[in-house]
Scaffold this active site. Structure first.
Site, short mmCIF file in Angstrom:
data_model
loop_
_atom_site.label_atom_id
_atom_site.label_comp_id
_atom_site.label_asym_id
_atom_site.label_seq_id
_atom_site.Cartn_x
_atom_site.Cartn_y
_atom_site.Cartn_z
N SER A 179 0.80 -1.23 0.00
CA SER A 179 0.00 0.00 0.00
C SER A 179 0.83 1.28 0.00
O SER A 179 0.32 2.33 -0.35
CB SER A 179 -0.95 0.00 1.19
N HIS A 207 -5.41 -4.47 -1.66
CA HIS A 207 -5.28 -3.49 -2.74
C HIS A 207 -5.29 -4.14 -4.12
O HIS A 207 -5.14 -3.45 -5.13
CB HIS A 207 -4.01 -2.67 -2.56
N LYS A 238 -12.42 -1.58 -0.44
CA LYS A 238 -11.64 -0.71 -1.32
C LYS A 238 -12.26 -0.70 -2.72
O LYS A 238 -13.28 -0.07 -2.91
CB LYS A 238 -10.17 -1.16 -1.28
C1 LIG Z 1 -6.91 -1.71 3.92
C2 LIG Z 1 -6.13 -2.94 4.12
C3 LIG Z 1 -6.61 -3.97 4.93
C4 LIG Z 1 -7.86 -3.82 5.74
O1 LIG Z 1 -9.02 -3.83 4.95
P1 LIG Z 1 -10.37 -3.19 5.52
O2 LIG Z 1 -11.43 -3.87 4.78
O3 LIG Z 1 -10.28 -1.72 5.28
O4 LIG Z 1 -10.41 -3.49 7.00
C5 LIG Z 1 -5.88 -5.13 5.02
N1 LIG Z 1 -4.70 -5.27 4.35
C6 LIG Z 1 -4.21 -4.30 3.57
C7 LIG Z 1 -2.92 -4.51 2.83
C8 LIG Z 1 -4.89 -3.09 3.44
O5 LIG Z 1 -4.39 -2.13 2.67
#
Ligand SMILES: *Cc1c(COP(=O)(O)O)cnc(C)c1O
Length: 390
Positions: A179, A207, A238
């Site tokens: 990320s 992601h 996301k």
């Molecule tokens: C955002 C994210 C999560 C968590 O996902 P949510 O559905 O927002 O709780 C887990 N792993 C990574 C790599 C992320 O970027």
């Protein structure tokens, strides 16, 4: 006597170090151009990759499900909170991901932390990329297994750690797309190595879900590694545009998680609206691959634009495009000045990224048009020159 007074000091410490963050407040919808803190900006900070957070089809699905089934599921799944809609969504996801079974969680965070902590224990070893997400780190700690971290995406480093762990039950965990840098994990090599050592492989595709692979099927599909990755975690929060997470894998994994994963046993299941909207999103991924095409076209346009201006976008290979500045204060100044100029992109510094690697992170979406992106590039150029970055 105020027993929480120490928090005032801690907050002051954060402020003194320049680490205190006031989240910006959005008025209105999460869109490519929107209003944060009362200012109209081009938004390069969301994870709404495909613009599905306010897609009419998802909104309609959420409203219909709410009218029919109400607003809450009423209980944790194993007590009385499992709805036929949840099962239907899991079947749809399993088919989409080309796996035996899926289990939806309240978030990607609980899917990661709940799964790692559930299947690994005190005698085991968790082998984790140094840039893995906080939810993997938390789940690893909760499991009480030994945690061995390997240098980011470094397969020689991974081999060394796997050699140390030989003879014990071992899982190798990696993000699919990282990320902070927007690079893709070398999952093909990682799987080969893990197989050599008989280790379990888990990929966190937060992601990559809805972004990478055919129709957004994720990193496993991107590398054509179907059947070779034991555990895939995805998020519905996301690119899918709603809320929630899921685990995809063999039936026995899902059966075990239903028995033992603590977010399944002790936290209320997803609402009908969220579930139905997530299902509508998966339908859209299948029906409209042009959304993902637009996302990648925009990402390429923007990355090339930034590079041509002389910015350092690091190793980005996805719609996550960092502008690496190095100096912490300068990176924060860049983010502030961009906002003043009408572009919202997050400034990131230590400890979120390594010291000396401070940056502004941009995420483009399928919903941005060329005018939005050109405006953002022009603003980056103006501010970057003023600050002596380019
Ligand atoms: C955002 C994210 C999560 C968590 O996902 P949510 O559905 O927002 O709780 C887990 N792993 C990574 C790599 C992320 O970027």
């Amino acid at each position: 006597m105020d027993a929480l007074r120490f928090l005032e000091e801690e907050l002051q410490n954060l402020k003194d170090q320049g680490l205190y963050r006031q989240p910006r407040t959005l008025t209105g919808e999460q869109k490519p151009r929107c209003v944060y803190d009362g200012k109209s900006v081009v938004n390069l900070s969301s994870n709404n990759y495909l613009g599905l957070a306010n897609h009419p089809r998802l909104i309609e699905a959420a409203i219909k499900a709410t009218e029919k089934l109400g607003v809450g599921s009423g209980a944790v799944r194993t007590i009385a909170g499992q709805m036929d809609l949840h099962k239907e969504f899991e079947h749809k996801l399993a088919k989409f991901k080309n796996v035996e079974a899926c289990l939806i969680f309240q978030s990607g965070f609980t899917a990661n932390s709940g799964t790692v902590s559930c299947i690994m224990g005190r005698e085991d070893v968790i082998v984790s990329d140094e840039l893995n997400h906080a939810s993997i780190i938390d789940g690893s700690r909760l499991s009480r297994a030994q945690i061995k971290v390997f240098p980011h995406a470094d397969m020689d480093g991974l081999r060394a750690v796997l050699q140390e762990a030989e003879g014990r039950r071992t899982i190798v965990v990696t993000d699919g797309v990282f990320s902070m840098d927007g690079d893709i994990a070398p999952l093909d090599e990682l799987v080969k190595l893990a197989k050599e050592f008989g280790a379990i492989v888990m990929v966190d595709d937060a992601h990559a879900s809805g972004v990478l692979g055919r129709n957004g099927r994720g990193t496993v599909d991107h590398y054509d590694l179907h059947g070779q990755v034991d555990i895939q975690v995805g998020t519905l929060s996301k690119a899918i545009g709603v809320l929630g997470g899921y685990v995809a894998g063999p039936q026995k994994l899902i059966d075990y998680l239903v028995q033992r994963a603590r977010p399944v046993l002790f936290s209320t299941s997803l609402t009908p609206a969220v579930t139905a909207a997530g299902m509508a999103a998966v339908d859209l991924l299948i029906e409209k691959p042009e959304l993902i095409e637009a996302l990648w076209n925009n990402a390429e346009f923007f990355r090339e634009g930034l590079s041509a201006l002389g910015f350092d976008t690091g190793v980005s290979a996805t719609p996550i495009i960092p502008v690496i500045v190095g100096d912490e204060r300068k990176a924060m100044q860049l983010a502030d000045d961009l906002f003043e100029g009408g572009v919202f992109a997050q400034g990131l510094a230590f400890p979120t990224v390594p010291r000396g690697k401070a940056r502004v992170r941009t995420i483009v979406t399928a919903a941005h048009n060329k005018d939005d992106l050109q405006f953002a590039l022009d603003t980056f150029a103006k501010v970057g020159r003023k600050l002596g970055i380019i």
